[in-house]
Structure formats: structure tokens, C-alpha cells
Scaffold this active site. Structure first.
Site, mmCIF file in Angstrom:
data_model
loop_
_atom_site.group_PDB
_atom_site.id
_atom_site.type_symbol
_atom_site.label_atom_id
_atom_site.label_comp_id
_atom_site.label_asym_id
_atom_site.label_seq_id
_atom_site.Cartn_x
_atom_site.Cartn_y
_atom_site.Cartn_z
ATOM 1 N N GLU A 1 0.822 -1.224 0.000
ATOM 2 C CA GLU A 1 0.000 0.000 0.000
ATOM 3 C C GLU A 1 0.852 1.269 0.000
ATOM 4 O O GLU A 1 0.575 2.228 0.729
ATOM 5 C CB GLU A 1 -0.949 -0.007 1.195
ATOM 6 N N GLU B 1 -5.264 -8.535 -0.194
ATOM 7 C CA GLU B 1 -5.984 -8.172 1.034
ATOM 8 C C GLU B 1 -7.454 -8.013 0.679
ATOM 9 O O GLU B 1 -7.803 -7.177 -0.157
ATOM 10 C CB GLU B 1 -5.475 -6.860 1.659
#
Length: 514
Positions: A172, A291
Site C-alpha cells: 500500500e 488483502e
């Protein structure tokens, strides 16, 4: 209400890859300490691995496991987690504002994966570290011996290489909450150089570049394109992350949210293929949805996700999942199956305690959360060729609210089918499995499936997950409050299957084929 599926064995989406059924272990809360690893627990083995948790993991049947983060990896020095345990440093973890003891590290994780029969997936730190630390970790893990890092592994007690094949290039990195957040150009450059050096050490690696942390990030789309302009030739995957929520307390819209997951996947595929087209390249990047889950009650702001005082393994992000959450979660399972042609890896985040299908009491029992059951059914029964079923279903409109990322979004969804479905043909074992979600809160749904090119031999099993109370949960004292029950009344005739799905229900029908 009535819905119809037309299923043709020759109309295929793609074959599921084993890695589609993965999960995630991060140094977050009690996921590691008190989760998979708890020396002194009554069920712990000589390495400190909880055997009661391991038994549930085998039942859940994840195939690949991402480690060690997540946000945690962006500040992690992998060297802290290897070597004699008594010599490992304690560090402040800025991701979750806790103290990391480093008692559990890379080698322990590999041992745990070997004990459970799960492929390891490692992420490298491209926040506070870079390409040099990453290539050293590859050498430590995968080189047979005769060099400083590989011989250090052998000196630590692991003679044979770990042979880790799948690696994530950071986590991320587009998110300002990340340690050493980067622009797309900054990340694209470091990801390229890291990938080159890692593959020079071990050419067999498969690498995933970071895509957007969420579909509603302000940079979504532009991020993927610019990152891939740099590293397209050096990676095999681009990653996606999504967490479904019910912040608006609108269950009907919540059950529609997985359809936005479909859109996210298709948009990223389009961007990756556009970059390929610009290069006149036949290469097709695959997607790693590394995720995904339902997560909203414990998400909130940082002060709601941490415990003051830098504790070790604090009790944070321990989402308690309801029957309604399991339904939305099942919709996400269906979305992944229906994109098996390009989503070749996926990781349920997380595995134990923190936003997880398995819960434990430290020193006590372990049990299945409601979301455990759709995942276990998908992983155990969803292997094979996913067929492109033609669906006719009544629809409804929904408005979904998603605050994930750095800005809020409201998504209008005017045509949401009450039936969400996936169909998997396992020709090798001779089964056809239907995954069926009835998203109506108050009406049963009669489903007719017409089969073409498939000869039925009978019903193997039929199960439903359904409860009149959508707020019902499982707990240590009532671990099976929500669990699959038989789905009765399945009618089978030549080339046709009929079933009635209860309101707000997740259903799995497995058929034997001639």
C-alpha cells in the site's frame, strides 16, 4: 421470486489457481502472538505453534500465506527476526503502535507453513528499506549456501533453502498512512530496481507490484498506469486491496458491495492490458488480490485501532463477524471465483484474531467465526474451471458508502441481481459446484439451473448458511451458533437442477457428474 442459470461446460471463464485461496498473517494485534504462535498454550507443540489453531487452519484450507505485512512490513527489518531468539531486538512498531519482540520471524513462519502444507508468500519492505535489504533476504531464504547470507541461514539451523517463490514488492505504498509513502514515480522506480536485483539472485521468483490500496483512492488508475510504466517487464502481478463495510447500516446495500469488487478487478485488468498494448506486448499481468475481507467495526481512526503504552500483541482489530457479514463475505468469494482468468492469487486478511475467520482466547479455546464457513467451502470445493453462467434474476437498487482511502465515496448501484452465483466444474474429480447467494432479505428465491454438455449422476452435498437473526455471531461459549446446515428439496432431472434458497442465505450445491 425466481431466477435462472444457464450453464454450458464449454463457456468457461478460466481455471482457478491454487493461490486464489490464500490468507494473510501480519504482526498485528494477536494474529501471531496468541494466534498461530503461543508457547506454553496447552496445545502448543515444541515450536510454540498452537495445534488447535492449526487444525482449524487445515479445515479452512488456505493455500498460500502472506507475511509479515501489511502496514507492519513498511518499517520491518527482516534481520531482527532471525538468529537466536534471546538476541533479537525489541522494536517499536509504528504501524500498530505496539512493541514487537521479534520472537517469531521469517524462519518460524516458514516452519509454520511447512507444518500446515501452505505455500509462503513474503513481502519486502519498500518503505524504510529498499532493494539492497530485499535482495539480501532473497539470498538468505533461497540461496543454497556458500555466501554470507545463505550460510547465515544455515548457521541459524535451516540447512535447506526455503525456496519462497511469490514475493510482494512492498505494501500500500500509495497510502499516506504508510511509513515512507511514495508517489507512483518514486515507487515505480524502486520497485523496478528491487525486482531486478531480487531476480538476479533467484530468476524463478514471481513478483507482485503494489496497486492502489483501494478503488476510491484519489490516485486510483493513474497510480497503476504510472507504476506499470516503470516495472511492467519485471513483475508478474499487480495487487488490489478491498474491505467491504456496512457503515451505512443498510444490509441490502451491504450485500451488493461485492459487485464493486467485480468492477475494481475489471478496471485494473483494463489498465494493465492498456500498458501492455502501449508496448505492443503479448504479456498479460495477473492480479493478486492480497488483502480482502469484511471490516468496519474496528476500522475507524488510528486512536480506535491502537492501545496506549506500546503493548506487546494488543487486543486490537478483533472484528466479531455476524451472519450478515458472512453473506457479504460470500459475495466476495463469488467475485474472486468469477475472475479466475486474471485473479491468480488472493489473500483473506487476516487469519487469526485480527479481522479473521479464526478467533482464540490466549491460553484458552479457538473457534470459527461466521466468515470461516464460506471461505472453507470455496477453498475446499471451488477448485477447477469456473464456467460463465448466464444469469436471469430480479434486481434491486442499492447505494453503497465506502470511506476507505483518503476520501469518501457513495456508489449508486441501480441493477443488483438478487442472485449472485459462481459455477465451478472439476472435471478431474467429476463434480459441478454451484455457489449461490440470495441477497433478498425477506423473500425466498427459486433457482433453476439448466446444464448444457454436462450429464448429472446425482447430488453429492447441499448446504446453506442462514439465520433469521443477521446479527447472530459465534463465540467461545457458542462456537457453532452459525454453521452450515443441509439444504433440502434439491430437484434433479435430465440437465436441470432446481433449488429454493431461503432469504438472506449462502448456499453450496455440489453435483456428481457422469
Amino acid at each position: 421470486m425466481e431466477a435462472q442459470l444457464t450453464i454450458d461446460r464449454h463457456a468457461a471463464i478460466g481455471d482457478t489457481h491454487d493461490r486464489l485461496f490464500g490468507a494473510f498473517v501480519e504482526h498485528l494485534g494477536r494474529c501471531v502472538y496468541g494466534g498461530i504462535f503461543e508457547p506454553g498454550h496447552p496445545t502448543a507443540d515444541a515450536k510454540g505453534f498452537r495445534q488447535d489453531v492449526m487444525a482449524l487452519v487445515r479445515e479452512l484450507a488456505p493455500t498460500i500465506m502472506r507475511y509479515p505485512g501489511g502496514n507492519f512490513v513498511s518499517g520491518y527489518n527482516w534481520e531482527d527476526g532471525v538468529g537466536p531468539v534471546e538476541q533479537r531486538p525489541r522494536r517499536l512498531d509504528l504501524a500498530w503502535m505496539s512493541t514487537e519482540t521479534n520472537e517469531f520471524g521469517t524462519n518460524e513462519f516458514i516452519d509454520w507453513c511447512r507444518a500446515t502444507g501452505i505455500e509462503p508468500m513474503l513481502a519486502v519492505n519498500l518503505g524504510t528499506r529498499g532493494a539492497d535489504a530485499a535482495r539480501n533476504l532473497v539470498e538468505y531464504c533461497n540461496h543454497p549456501g556458500g555466501t554470507a547470507w545463505s550460510d547465515l541461514r544455515r548457521a541459524h539451523g535451516w540447512e535447506q533453502p526455503h525456496a519462497v517463490k511469490f514475493w510482494c514488492l512492498g505494501n500500500e505504498v500509495d497510502g499516506p498512512w504508510q511509513m515512507e509513502h511514495k508517489t507512483a514515480q518514486e515507487y515505480g522506480r524502486v520497485a523496478t530496481e528491487t525486482a531486478k536485483m531480487m531476480k538476479w539472485v533467484d530468476p524463478s521468483l514471481e513478483l507482485a507490484a503494489c496497486g492502489s490500496a483501494a478503488r476510491n483512492m484519489p490516485t486510483f488508475g493513474a497510480w497503476e498506469r504510472e507504476v506499470l510504466q516503470h516495472c511492467f517487464e519485471h513483475v508478474e502481478f499487480i495487487s488490489l486491496h478491498t474491505y467491504l463495510n456496512n457503515y451505512a447500516e443498510d444490509m441490502q446495500s451491504f450485500l451488493a458491495s461485492a459487485d464493486l469488487m467485480d468492477s475494481f478487478i475489471e478496471e485494473v485488468v483494463s489498465i494493465a492490458d492498456a500498458v501492455a498494448a502501449e508496448r505492443r506486448s503479448s504479456k498479460r499481468l495477473m492480479l493478486s488480490f492480497d488483502e480482502w475481507n469484511v471490516w468496519y467495526r474496528t476500522r475507524g481512526k488510528r486512536e480506535g485501532r491502537t492501545v496506549p503504552g506500546w503493548p506487546v500483541a494488543p487486543k486490537i482489530l478483533e472484528e466479531v463477524y455476524t451472519m450478515g457479514d458472512a453473506l457479504a463475505f460470500g459475495g466476495a468469494c463469488i467475485s474472486l471465483l468469477n475472475h479466475a482468468d486474471r485473479v491468480k492469487a488472493a489473500c483473506l486478511a487476516q487469519l487469526v484474531n485480527a479481522i479473521a475467520p479464526i478467533m482464540t482466547e490466549t491460553g484458552g479455546s479457538a473457534w470459527r467465526q461466521t466468515i470461516f464457513h464460506p471461505f472453507a467451502q470455496m477453498s475446499n470445493l471451488g477448485r477447477g474451471r469456473v464456467l460463465r453462467a448466464q444469469v436471469t434474476s430480479p434486481t434491486y437498487s442499492a447505494s453503497y458508502y465506502d470511506p476507505r482511502g483518503t476520501q469518501d465515496h457513495h456508489f449508486a448501484m441501480p441493477e443488483v441481481p438478487f442472485l449472485k452465483s459462481a459455477v465451478v466444474h472439476n472435471a478431474e474429480e467429476g463434480f459441478l459446484t454451484l455457489f449461490l447467494l440470495n441477497r433478498s432479505l425477506d423473500q425466498s428465491l427459486s433457482v433453476r439451473a439448466d446444464l448444457r454438455g454436462l450429464s448429472l449422476a446425482g447430488l453429492e452435498r447441499a448446504e446453506q448458511l442462514q439465520d433469521a437473526d443477521l446479527e447472530a455471531v459465534n463465540s467461545a461459549s457458542s462456537p457453532d451458533r452459525i454453521a452450515p446446515t443441509p439444504l433440502e428439496g434439491i430437484e434433479i432431472s435430465a440437465g436441470r437442477v432446481c433449488a429454493t434458497l431461503l432469504p438472506a442465505s449462502w448456499n453450496v450445491i455440489r453435483l456428481r457428474l457422469d
